[in-house]
Design a protein around this motif. Structure first.
Motif, PDB file in Angstrom:
ATOM      1  N   ALA A 328      40.175 -29.175  -4.066  1.00  0.00           N
ATOM      2  CA  ALA A 328      41.002 -30.348  -2.594  1.00  0.00           C
ATOM      3  C   ALA A 328      39.907 -31.526  -2.004  1.00  0.00           C
ATOM      4  O   ALA A 328      40.073 -32.399  -1.728  1.00  0.00           O
ATOM      5  CB  ALA A 328      41.132 -28.763  -1.746  1.00  0.00           C
ATOM      6  N   VAL A 329      38.508 -30.951  -2.077  1.00  0.00           N
ATOM      7  CA  VAL A 329      37.671 -31.659  -1.884  1.00  0.00           C
ATOM      8  C   VAL A 329      37.891 -33.204  -2.996  1.00  0.00           C
ATOM      9  O   VAL A 329      38.358 -34.326  -2.337  1.00  0.00           O
ATOM     10  CB  VAL A 329      36.593 -31.100  -1.631  1.00  0.00           C
ATOM     11  N   GLU A 330      37.797 -32.861  -3.782  1.00  0.00           N
ATOM     12  CA  GLU A 330      38.503 -33.936  -4.606  1.00  0.00           C
ATOM     13  C   GLU A 330      39.081 -34.831  -4.544  1.00  0.00           C
ATOM     14  O   GLU A 330      39.107 -36.256  -4.756  1.00  0.00           O
ATOM     15  CB  GLU A 330      38.073 -34.215  -6.532  1.00  0.00           C
ATOM     16  N   TRP A 331      40.420 -34.343  -4.349  1.00  0.00           N
ATOM     17  CA  TRP A 331      41.654 -34.752  -4.161  1.00  0.00           C
ATOM     18  C   TRP A 331      41.569 -35.815  -2.775  1.00  0.00           C
ATOM     19  O   TRP A 331      41.762 -37.230  -2.139  1.00  0.00           O
ATOM     20  CB  TRP A 331      42.947 -34.377  -4.037  1.00  0.00           C
ATOM     21  N   GLY A 332      40.635 -34.663  -1.683  1.00  0.00           N
ATOM     22  CA  GLY A 332      40.826 -35.897  -0.211  1.00  0.00           C
ATOM     23  C   GLY A 332      39.851 -37.170  -0.865  1.00  0.00           C
ATOM     24  O   GLY A 332      40.118 -38.115  -0.212  1.00  0.00           O
ATOM     25  N   ILE A 333      38.504 -36.821  -1.185  1.00  0.00           N
ATOM     26  CA  ILE A 333      37.804 -38.133  -1.614  1.00  0.00           C
ATOM     27  C   ILE A 333      38.613 -39.512  -2.133  1.00  0.00           C
ATOM     28  O   ILE A 333      39.106 -40.233  -2.190  1.00  0.00           O
ATOM     29  CB  ILE A 333      36.369 -37.488  -1.744  1.00  0.00           C
ATOM     30  N   ALA A 334      39.350 -39.022  -2.991  1.00  0.00           N
ATOM     31  CA  ALA A 334      39.855 -40.381  -3.781  1.00  0.00           C
ATOM     32  C   ALA A 334      40.797 -40.470  -2.930  1.00  0.00           C
ATOM     33  O   ALA A 334      41.047 -41.799  -2.911  1.00  0.00           O
ATOM     34  CB  ALA A 334      40.903 -39.186  -5.488  1.00  0.00           C
ATOM     35  N   GLN A 335      41.599 -39.994  -2.259  1.00  0.00           N
ATOM     36  CA  GLN A 335      42.460 -40.459  -1.187  1.00  0.00           C
ATOM     37  C   GLN A 335      41.692 -41.305  -0.366  1.00  0.00           C
ATOM     38  O   GLN A 335      42.684 -42.606  -0.025  1.00  0.00           O
ATOM     39  CB  GLN A 335      43.475 -39.575  -0.188  1.00  0.00           C
ATOM     40  N   LEU A 336      40.722 -40.820   0.142  1.00  0.00           N
ATOM     41  CA  LEU A 336      39.703 -41.492   1.201  1.00  0.00           C
ATOM     42  C   LEU A 336      39.438 -42.837   0.738  1.00  0.00           C
ATOM     43  O   LEU A 336      39.150 -44.429   1.282  1.00  0.00           O
ATOM     44  CB  LEU A 336      38.407 -40.335   1.584  1.00  0.00           C
ATOM     45  N   LYS A 506      43.368 -35.781 -13.648  1.00  0.00           N
ATOM     46  CA  LYS A 506      42.857 -35.927 -15.019  1.00  0.00           C
ATOM     47  C   LYS A 506      41.803 -36.572 -15.667  1.00  0.00           C
ATOM     48  O   LYS A 506      41.271 -36.354 -16.258  1.00  0.00           O
ATOM     49  CB  LYS A 506      44.450 -36.721 -15.667  1.00  0.00           C
ATOM     50  N   GLU A 507      41.845 -37.431 -15.097  1.00  0.00           N
ATOM     51  CA  GLU A 507      40.245 -38.598 -14.779  1.00  0.00           C
ATOM     52  C   GLU A 507      39.638 -38.371 -13.778  1.00  0.00           C
ATOM     53  O   GLU A 507      39.669 -38.435 -12.560  1.00  0.00           O
ATOM     54  CB  GLU A 507      40.739 -39.236 -15.063  1.00  0.00           C
ATOM     55  N   SER A 508      38.753 -37.059 -14.377  1.00  0.00           N
ATOM     56  CA  SER A 508      37.255 -36.305 -13.022  1.00  0.00           C
ATOM     57  C   SER A 508      37.251 -37.565 -12.390  1.00  0.00           C
ATOM     58  O   SER A 508      36.094 -39.011 -12.737  1.00  0.00           O
ATOM     59  CB  SER A 508      36.410 -36.229 -13.250  1.00  0.00           C
ATOM     60  N   LEU A 509      36.599 -37.543 -11.042  1.00  0.00           N
ATOM     61  CA  LEU A 509      36.012 -39.057 -10.375  1.00  0.00           C
ATOM     62  C   LEU A 509      35.250 -38.982  -9.698  1.00  0.00           C
ATOM     63  O   LEU A 509      34.488 -38.239  -9.615  1.00  0.00           O
ATOM     64  CB  LEU A 509      37.296 -38.101  -8.228  1.00  0.00           C
ATOM     65  N   ARG A 510      34.670 -40.179 -10.671  1.00  0.00           N
ATOM     66  CA  ARG A 510      33.072 -41.246 -10.535  1.00  0.00           C
ATOM     67  C   ARG A 510      33.482 -41.332  -9.030  1.00  0.00           C
ATOM     68  O   ARG A 510      34.379 -42.739  -8.941  1.00  0.00           O
ATOM     69  CB  ARG A 510      32.729 -41.804 -11.056  1.00  0.00           C
ATOM     70  N   ALA A 511      32.567 -42.322  -8.246  1.00  0.00           N
ATOM     71  CA  ALA A 511      32.802 -42.942  -6.989  1.00  0.00           C
ATOM     72  C   ALA A 511      31.415 -43.213  -6.724  1.00  0.00           C
ATOM     73  O   ALA A 511      29.882 -42.268  -6.741  1.00  0.00           O
ATOM     74  CB  ALA A 511      33.011 -41.380  -5.721  1.00  0.00           C
ATOM     75  N   VAL A 512      31.398 -44.233  -5.711  1.00  0.00           N
ATOM     76  CA  VAL A 512      29.918 -44.871  -5.719  1.00  0.00           C
ATOM     77  C   VAL A 512      29.582 -44.385  -4.208  1.00  0.00           C
ATOM     78  O   VAL A 512      30.759 -44.346  -3.236  1.00  0.00           O
ATOM     79  CB  VAL A 512      29.981 -46.025  -5.405  1.00  0.00           C
ATOM     80  N   ILE A 513      28.062 -43.814  -3.499  1.00  0.00           N
ATOM     81  CA  ILE A 513      28.524 -43.693  -2.201  1.00  0.00           C
ATOM     82  C   ILE A 513      26.657 -44.554  -2.208  1.00  0.00           C
ATOM     83  O   ILE A 513      26.247 -44.946  -2.252  1.00  0.00           O
ATOM     84  CB  ILE A 513      27.789 -42.308  -1.957  1.00  0.00           C
ATOM     85  N   LYS A 514      27.388 -45.130  -0.693  1.00  0.00           N
ATOM     86  CA  LYS A 514      25.980 -45.700   0.399  1.00  0.00           C
ATOM     87  C   LYS A 514      25.612 -44.830   1.551  1.00  0.00           C
ATOM     88  O   LYS A 514      26.795 -45.099   2.100  1.00  0.00           O
ATOM     89  CB  LYS A 514      27.379 -46.966   0.680  1.00  0.00           C
ATOM     90  N   PRO A 515      24.707 -44.153   1.770  1.00  0.00           N
ATOM     91  CA  PRO A 515      24.386 -43.961   2.697  1.00  0.00           C
ATOM     92  C   PRO A 515      25.055 -44.313   4.132  1.00  0.00           C
ATOM     93  O   PRO A 515      24.131 -45.849   4.416  1.00  0.00           O
ATOM     94  CB  PRO A 515      22.765 -44.343   2.544  1.00  0.00           C
ATOM     95  N   ARG A 516      25.308 -44.596   4.987  1.00  0.00           N
ATOM     96  CA  ARG A 516      25.691 -44.911   6.869  1.00  0.00           C
ATOM     97  C   ARG A 516      24.936 -44.861   7.336  1.00  0.00           C
ATOM     98  O   ARG A 516      24.574 -45.360   8.306  1.00  0.00           O
ATOM     99  CB  ARG A 516      27.006 -43.990   6.956  1.00  0.00           C
TER     100      ARG A 516
END
Length: 521
Positions: A328-336, A506-516
């Protein structure tokens, strides 16, 4: 929570097709006279469905459709309506895709639809012969086990006692993300880190023991091995083929033996800690295991569960809450990531409520937009396409059709969450529907079914409350700490799902994070 069988996971390899073809022909000839006899019996008025072959039923259609089972179900819904039948070998599946029918069955007639159907004996190995909350048939065993779990572990007062455990896990999550980003130019794997954080919480709740990362990863691997062993097989639907799966059954017995041998020492360690308070410095004040040592099961002559039964109950607790929350968290971050304006608005709300302080659970209650984001996430991406299989306790009817006791009653949750008769623009991820557009939904289904990510009725997931706490808190902390964007930069997020234990990307989410910016940890 977890399930020993998900109908959306049906998969048939090519060599199974050959077995099917040969055996279907031979068996059809052999039982021809038996099938003739059954014609004289009163025929049931089952819901309509696609015609199938003798013996194998619709298994060929599903296998050769080239689609995941849930997509095949969507096609059948368009053709046969909101309730229909699939004959899957010896199993008869009645698929319900209509919210009103679900409410009638699971809420209005809840006790009648609250049981479980028979399973392949291999499944019962891991549930200690249906001695778990999810697997138990409707009756005294189920009532005793569920009452214990809900009252002693998942009540609001008990959940609050584990606040420090969740706080520590959230700090570990943020630190793991920072460390991973520093090593990989800002790139992180969302699911892996989210899953570890949830697992840390549940292990602490389960065993009442502090464990290092090596032990946590070993327990996790043991749990994964069990889930892999429980992947659906053809002999689940055609038991006559079990002769071809002796190797798989031996492997299941081996995995179960390894699971028991690995977990029993933790059980005994906790037993000693309770019997000798203060003797184990790694022991915490309370755990789920503590409630199970002397649990009184109605109708049982045993004074306490066996170690094998304890292993099954603990495994259920761990497996049921880990993947559902993490995905659920992965889908949530993907939507954000895909909707940066939603991410920005969510961050603004978080910042307005807590400022530079880290988000705590009490803050979540003051964040209506966060709550809307999570509710929309669960509507759009329920943990599974189907709730755990139901069975009726006696022959009954629904929607004008017969529902016999020996059928699998399957509820297509995703079909309800995306029903245009219930939702405006259901394909759109739109938290505003719950804030300013007047749409609402009771996720327990009591006042009406419009979405059911945790199921509804008497077999509703007992971990609903703690699961939603984890999702809210994890998303809030992750958005507070980091600005999230896609990887590689400019690439659109692929929202195609696939069925594993839960519905994952299906494609596990990779993301770029930038500290706020710096926040208090």
């Amino acid at each position: 929570m977890s399930s020993s069988l998900f109908p959306s996971s049906v998969s048939l390899s090519s060599h199974y097709h050959l077995i099917f073809t040969l055996l279907a022909f031979l068996i059809s000839v052999l039982i021809f006279f038996l099938t003739q006899k059954t014609k004289s019996k009163k025929s049931l008025n089952l819901p309509p469905g696609p015609p199938g072959w003798p013996i194998v039923g619709n298994l060929f259609q599903v296998a050769n459709s080239g689609k995941p089972f849930f997509e095949y179900v969507k096609d059948m819904k368009a053709k046969y309506g909101s309730i229909f039948t699939l004959k899957m070998g010896t199993r008869t599946m009645i698929i319900i895709t209509d919210a009103k029918l679900v409410h009638e069955a699971m809420i209005q007639k809840g006790a009648l639809y609250a049981s479980r159907p028979p399973e392949n004996p291999t499944r019962n190995i891991f549930s200690a012969n249906k001695f778990t909350v999810n697997a138990a048939v409707y009756g005294p065993v189920w009532k005793s086990l569920r009452r214990n779990m809900v009252q002693n572990m998942l009540s609001s007062s008990r959940i609050k006692e584990f606040k420090s455990v969740r706080d520590n896990a959230m700090d570990k999550l943020i630190n793991r993300l920072k460390f991973e980003a520093e090593k990989n130019n800002g790139v992180v794997w969302v699911l892996k880190d989210a899953r570890f954080a949830v697992f840390c919480i549940l292990v602490a709740m389960c065993f009442g023991l502090e464990m290092d990362e090596e032990k946590l990863e070993r327990i996790d691997q043991v749990m994964k091995n069990v889930l892999l062993t429980l992947d659906p097989r053809i002999d689940d639907y055609l038991p006559i083929l079990s002769m071809f799966f002796s190797k798989q059954r031996k492997n299941a017995l081996k995995v179960r033996k390894e699971q028991v041998e690995f977990m029993v020492p933790f059980i005994e360690q906790r037993r000693r800690a309770i019997q000798n308070p203060g003797s184990d410095q790694t022991a915490t004040t309370f755990s789920y295991l503590d409630t199970l040592f002397d649990i009184k099961v109605e109708g049982s002559k045993k004074s306490s569960p066996s170690n094998e039964e304890l292993v099954s109950l603990l495994s259920e607790f761990l497996n049921g809450g880990t993947d559902t929350t993490a995905t659920a968290v992965e889908w949530g971050i993907a939507q954000l990531i895909d909707n940066p304006e939603i991410q920005a608005k969510l961050y603004q709300e978080i910042n307005a409520i807590v400022g530079d302080k880290k988000v705590e659970e009490k803050d979540v209650e003051k964040m209506p937009y966060l709550q809307a984001v999570v509710k929309e996430l669960l509507r759009k991406h329920p943990p599974t396409h189907f709730v755990l299989t139901h069975a009726v306790t006696e022959d009954t009817s629904l929607g004008g059709y017969d529902i016999p006791t020996n059928t699998n009653v399957e509820v297509y949750t995703a079909g309800i969450g995306e029903d245009p008769k219930l939702w405006t623009n259901p394909e759109k991820f739109d938290p505003e529907r719950f804030v300013s557009k007047g749409e609402e939904a009771d996720i327990t289904g009591v006042t009406g079914v419009r979405m059911m990510p945790f199921g509804v009725g008497r077999r509703i997931c007992p971990g609903l409350a703690i699961g939603t706490i984890h999702i809210h808190l994890m998303l809030a902390r992750m958005v507070q700490e980091f600005e999230w964007s896609g990887y590689p930069p400019g690439k659109k997020v692929d929202f195609t799902g696939k069925m594993e234990f839960t519905v994952v990307m299906k494609e596990s989410l990779r993301a770029v994070i930038k500290p706020r910016g710096e926040t208090v940890l």
